[in-house]
Design a protein around this motif. Sequence first.
Motif, PDB file in Angstrom:
ATOM      1  N   ILE A 157       0.829  -1.208   0.000  1.00 15.02           N
ATOM      2  CA  ILE A 157       0.000   0.000   0.000  1.00 15.02           C
ATOM      3  C   ILE A 157       0.864   1.258   0.000  1.00 15.02           C
ATOM      4  N   HIS A 158       0.431   2.235  -0.798  1.00 19.55           N
ATOM      5  CA  HIS A 158       1.002   3.582  -0.752  1.00 19.55           C
ATOM      6  C   HIS A 158      -0.121   4.520  -0.312  1.00 19.55           C
ATOM      7  N   ALA A 159       0.143   5.333   0.696  1.00 18.87           N
ATOM      8  CA  ALA A 159      -0.888   6.202   1.270  1.00 18.87           C
ATOM      9  C   ALA A 159      -0.581   7.669   0.997  1.00 18.87           C
ATOM     10  N   THR A 160      -1.635   8.422   0.704  1.00 19.62           N
ATOM     11  CA  THR A 160      -1.547   9.870   0.568  1.00 19.62           C
ATOM     12  C   THR A 160      -2.309  10.505   1.720  1.00 19.62           C
ATOM     13  N   SER A 181       8.711   6.776   5.156  1.00 22.60           N
ATOM     14  CA  SER A 181       8.606   7.915   4.236  1.00 22.60           C
ATOM     15  C   SER A 181       8.394   7.487   2.790  1.00 22.60           C
ATOM     16  N   ASP A 182       8.964   6.349   2.398  1.00 28.70           N
ATOM     17  CA  ASP A 182       8.829   5.888   1.015  1.00 28.70           C
ATOM     18  C   ASP A 182       7.435   5.355   0.708  1.00 28.70           C
ATOM     19  N   LYS A 183       6.624   5.203   1.719  1.00 36.41           N
ATOM     20  CA  LYS A 183       5.267   4.663   1.541  1.00 36.41           C
ATOM     21  C   LYS A 183       4.202   5.759   1.537  1.00 36.41           C
ATOM     22  N   PHE A 184       4.614   7.022   1.685  1.00 38.99           N
ATOM     23  CA  PHE A 184       3.647   8.105   1.853  1.00 38.99           C
ATOM     24  C   PHE A 184       3.861   9.233   0.860  1.00 38.99           C
TER      25      PHE A 184
END
Length: 330
Positions: free
Chosen positions: A185-188, A209-212
Amino acid sequence: MREINSPEQIREIAYAFQESRILLTAVELKIFTYLDGHMKTSEEISESILTDKRATNRLMNALCGMGLLRKVKGKFYNSEVASKYLVESKPEFMAGLFHTNHLWDNWSYLTESVKKGNSAVSDQSSNNKGKDWTESFIAAMHYRAVKQSKLLAMMINLKNVNKVLDVGGGSGAFSMGLINSKPEIHATIFDLPNVIRLTKKYVEQADLSDKFSFVEGNYLIDEFNGKYDLILLSAVIHINSYTENKNLINKCAEALNPNGMIVINDFIMNEDRTKPYHSAVFALNMLVSTKHGDTYTETEIREWFTAAKIEKVELKPTSFGTSLMIGYKK
């Protein structure tokens, strides 16, 4: 719902504010933090926190009576529970109490708010409440959300979820829980500029940090760019009016991929708005703290979903006092 059967019980309710104020003042003055690992006289504490010696002694004596401090031969030390939860350097420090201290001011105007119909405090815009208020509020929400995020992730079907939009995401704790449950998952996080500044710090501390991604804006005004598989509204709808929420859900629906879901995590009332009790009290918290906030019923939330063509709506009570309302885009 509790039963009140005697004047003594009424009196206990009426005087409950006194213990609350004693605790909040002690936290505000950092008494537990200054006592950490030490036995000190009230005079020594008074010198450290720059307060009146006699008044500090009386406050600390009362804290002993409450069971938060101990006193031996004129020296005070933290109780075990105070040492664990009320010392700022400890991992389980209840940072949310700083926000509770801010709430005290708003609740002092409950009578005026009931007369007026919304907050009697002049400016309730979170962008204008100052750095200390924002930091204490986000810290309070983060403390609570970290404990809840793992359970929330377990209650949601994440099989087809890769892109998440966390509206009003605060510290990002709930999105962190989703990512920890499914690393793909990538979250905004979409929130106000003064909040996003803090969000980035929490995400960095979690080494995610790399996931947001981060978007600064007002979710009632600004558009959501992109398409998402899941849009999360945690502790958001209670800030807004019925109409604002209806428009917000419609905006969320437009930003969903086909078969994407909207997940609301909030206090959801029964139809006569008396239960759960905590939610009924929280509705008053919104009255004294916001211009339009409230708690809402399952029927009202279903109305928003229906208007936005969100279907397969289900209610899932959690073990931490809120409920999830989950619906899917046609």
